[in-house]
Design an enzyme around this catalytic site. Structure first.
Site, PDB file in Angstrom:
ATOM      1  CB  CYS A 376     -15.723  -3.353   0.714  1.00  0.00           C
ATOM      2  SG  CYS A 376     -16.105  -5.092   1.618  1.00  0.00           S
ATOM      3  CG  HIS A 501     -12.231  -5.664  -2.137  1.00  0.00           C
ATOM      4  ND1 HIS A 501     -11.877  -4.439  -1.304  1.00  0.00           N
ATOM      5  CD2 HIS A 501     -13.197  -6.146  -1.447  1.00  0.00           C
ATOM      6  CE1 HIS A 501     -12.472  -4.732  -0.097  1.00  0.00           C
ATOM      7  NE2 HIS A 501     -12.951  -5.614  -0.200  1.00  0.00           N
ATOM      8  CD  GLU A 503     -10.102  -2.570  -3.845  1.00  0.00           C
ATOM      9  OE1 GLU A 503     -11.071  -2.437  -4.621  1.00  0.00           O
ATOM     10  OE2 GLU A 503     -10.070  -2.731  -2.652  1.00  0.00           O
TER      11      GLU A 503
HETATM   12  N1  GLN Z   1     -16.359  -4.630   7.847  1.00  0.00           N
HETATM   13  C1  GLN Z   1     -17.179  -5.091   6.503  1.00  0.00           C
HETATM   14  C2  GLN Z   1     -17.483  -6.392   6.388  1.00  0.00           C
HETATM   15  O1  GLN Z   1     -16.706  -7.168   7.123  1.00  0.00           O
HETATM   16  C3  GLN Z   1     -16.266  -4.387   5.266  1.00  0.00           C
HETATM   17  C4  GLN Z   1     -15.389  -5.199   4.938  1.00  0.00           C
HETATM   18  C5  GLN Z   1     -14.370  -4.533   3.801  1.00  0.00           C
HETATM   19  O2  GLN Z   1     -14.409  -3.267   3.558  1.00  0.00           O
HETATM   20  N2  GLN Z   1     -13.490  -5.131   3.012  1.00  0.00           N
HETATM   21  O3  GLN Z   1     -18.413  -6.832   5.807  1.00  0.00           O
END
Ligand code: GLN
Length: 532
Positions: A376, A501, A503
């Site tokens: 992410c 994600h 995970e």
């Molecule tokens: N801050 C980034 C976004 O909002 C990544 C978010 C995250 O790592 N879950 O896109």
């Protein structure tokens, strides 16, 4: 007919009620029963989406996009099931629905009160999940500690359920049995007090789980049984263990599942824990060891990254590798931290703090052939690092951190138009299309996958062509091709990152490809270093 197991906690929080609830669930499932679990969080937030991971640990995301307490992650992992948002009940959700009903006039002029209106709402929320899932056993874990003002309405609702359902409910109370170091003696007084507190609310526990550094002695178990009015065999010992995955085995050895089955009048079927046992053995006795750095922002509180730790454990177990995690605080990152490190993860993140340190870590991994997995925020920063270093766009950055000359990471127009904070996140399971012949394709063995998301920002489509021309491969995209989902770097031993994600969906016996690939690459690198 659903049966219920209510799990409460006494003395203090953080005793591992979630692992207790999950372990009980796993053991009942291993006897052929269908099991589901609900977490009650007695705070006023409607969900965990806006909560700081410093206070409550990781925000876990479900397929349906709900942001929930991290205990639901444990339920999913132990029970190997996919849950929905209604498995996390918060005070905020309950009150919101009661107040909305009141506004609609559904209470027909009655004075709306905690008892019965709030407690009815709580019971209805639990029963809705029970009926929908048709689970033989519904485990309900009450967050916080007995005696907290916040949890009172919930405990009262459970008391009422017990009154209605009688033998179809069992109360399991988790407490702390501390050792006073001067005398080295286990103390039962805190347990006695918290049980007294439970009884004052009208709840008599059926099982007491005593947490502590060492197993409860027989004498202490007898004492707890006597003072708290539970049978001796219902006092279960839950000492500290090396891995949380040993807890079910520990409960099994003490006969906890049989006790619960008898209490709930459920037929005991043949048990099959062999797959779990093999997994636990692999976790406890790895053939090799790898060291993976997590360059994060909340490394002070490991709970903020719990799903990463578990996903690495699952991937390691599948490959016979033990994982030593080295926590690196992003702001302090320097190349010297990379000594003896086999692989790097740059995980989830929000806001500017730590971004530059994480970018330095990514640059190191890219230029020194160190296996790298970005997730992410880590995916977005990998794009920024590449744009700066390879495309020479020095000002490249994410607009999350403010206006920038080269917004390689930016909001999509439709995101920009949604201004309400918290409501703009792209959440939950979304399809991702994978290009054939790429590393991602090799890892997943599929061209269409589904993964959970939680982000606002995206790779700016305006830069995609230039990034790809310079050698960054976007091997996974949304079905319409507008959103970049996976990036990789051909020629590098393992450099891959995802906007989603993985995970969150890793399970003990079903690890996720991106983590398996990382551990594999770390093992290969070790061999190479040894032989050279
Ligand atoms: N801050 C980034 C976004 O909002 C990544 C978010 C995250 O790592 N879950 O896109």
């Amino acid at each position: 007919m659903n049966k219920y197991i209510f799990v409460t906690g006494g003395v203090l929080s953080g005793l591992g009620k979630g692992i207790t609830a999950s372990s009980i669930g796993l053991l009942l499932k291993s006897r052929g029963l269908t099991v589901t679990a609900i977490k009650i969080d007695p705070y006023l937030n409607c969900d965990a989406g806006t909560m700081n991971p410093y206070q409550h640990g990781e925000v876990f995301v479900l397929d349906d996009g709900t942001e929930v307490d991290m205990d639901l992650g444990s339920y999913e992992r132990f029970l190997d099931i996919d849950l929905t948002g209604d498995h996390n009940i918060t005070t905020g959700k309950i009150y919101k629905s009661v107040i909305e009903k009141e506004r609609r006039g559904e209470y027909l002029g009655a004075t709306v009160q905690i008892i019965p209106h709030v407690t009815d709402e709580i019971k209805a929320s639990i029963k809705r999940v029970a009926e929908r899932t048709k689970a033989d056993v519904v485990i309900v874990e009450v967050g916080g500690t007995v005696g907290d003002i916040e949890s009172m309405p919930f405990l009262e609702a459970l008391r009422q359920m017990h009154q209605e359902l009688g033998d179809d409910c069992v109360f399991v109370h988790t407490t702390l049995v501390p050792v006073v170091s001067v005398v080295g003696e286990q103390k039962t007084k805190p347990t006695q007090h918290s049980v007294k507190e439970l009884r004052a609310i009208g709840i008599q526990p059926d099982v007491i789980i005593g947490r502590g550094t060492a197993p409860l002695t027989e004498g202490i178990r007898r004492k707890i049984a006597l003072f708290c009015d539970v049978p001796f065999e219902a006092v279960i010992s839950a000492p500290d263990v090396h891995s949380i995955y040993q807890v079910p085995v520990l409960f099994e050895e003490q006969g906890l599942p049989e006790l619960l089955l008898t209490r709930l009048k459920l037929p005991a079927k043949a048990r099959d824990l062999s797959q779990w046992q093999r997994f636990v053995d692999a976790v406890l006795h790895p053939q090799e060891q790898v060291r993976i750095a997590i360059v994060g922002k909340y490394t002070m509180l490991r709970d903020s990254y719990v799903s990463y730790v578990e996903a690495l454990t699952h991937a390691g177990a599948a490959l016979g590798a033990g994982i030593e995690i080295v926590w690196i605080e992003a702001e302090e990152f320097s190349e010297s931290h990379m000594e003896g490190i086999d692989g790097v993860i740059v995980p989830v993140g929000f806001g500017h703090r730590g971004a530059e340190g994480k970018i330095r870590a990514i640059r190191y991994a890219r230029t020194h052939n160190v296996p790298f997995l970005g997730i992410c925020y880590g995916f977005q920063l990998a794009v920024i690092e590449f744009a700066r270093s390879v495309l020479h766009l020095e000002g490249a950055n994410s607009t999350e951190f403010g206006p920038t000359e080269h917004p390689v990471i930016d909001l999509m127009p439709e995101q920009r138009s949604l201004t309400e904070k918290g409501a703009t996140m792209r959440l939950g399971a979304q399809p991702v299309m994978i290009e054939r012949g790429t590393l991602a394709h090799k890892l997943y063995g599929a061209t269409e996958i589904s993964e959970r998301h939680r982000h606002r920002y995206e790779v700016n489509p305006r830069y995609v062509r230039d990034l790809e021309a310079a050698g960054l491969k976007f091997s996974g995209k949304s079905p319409d091709g507008r959103r970049m989902e996976i990036l990789e770097l051909p020629g590098h031993p393992y450099f891959i990152a995802s906007q989603f994600h993985p995970e969150f969906t890793s399970r003990p016996t079903r690890p996720r490809p991106l983590f398996v690939g990382l551990v594999q690459a770390c093992l290969a690198r070790r061999k190479l270093l040894v032989s050279s």
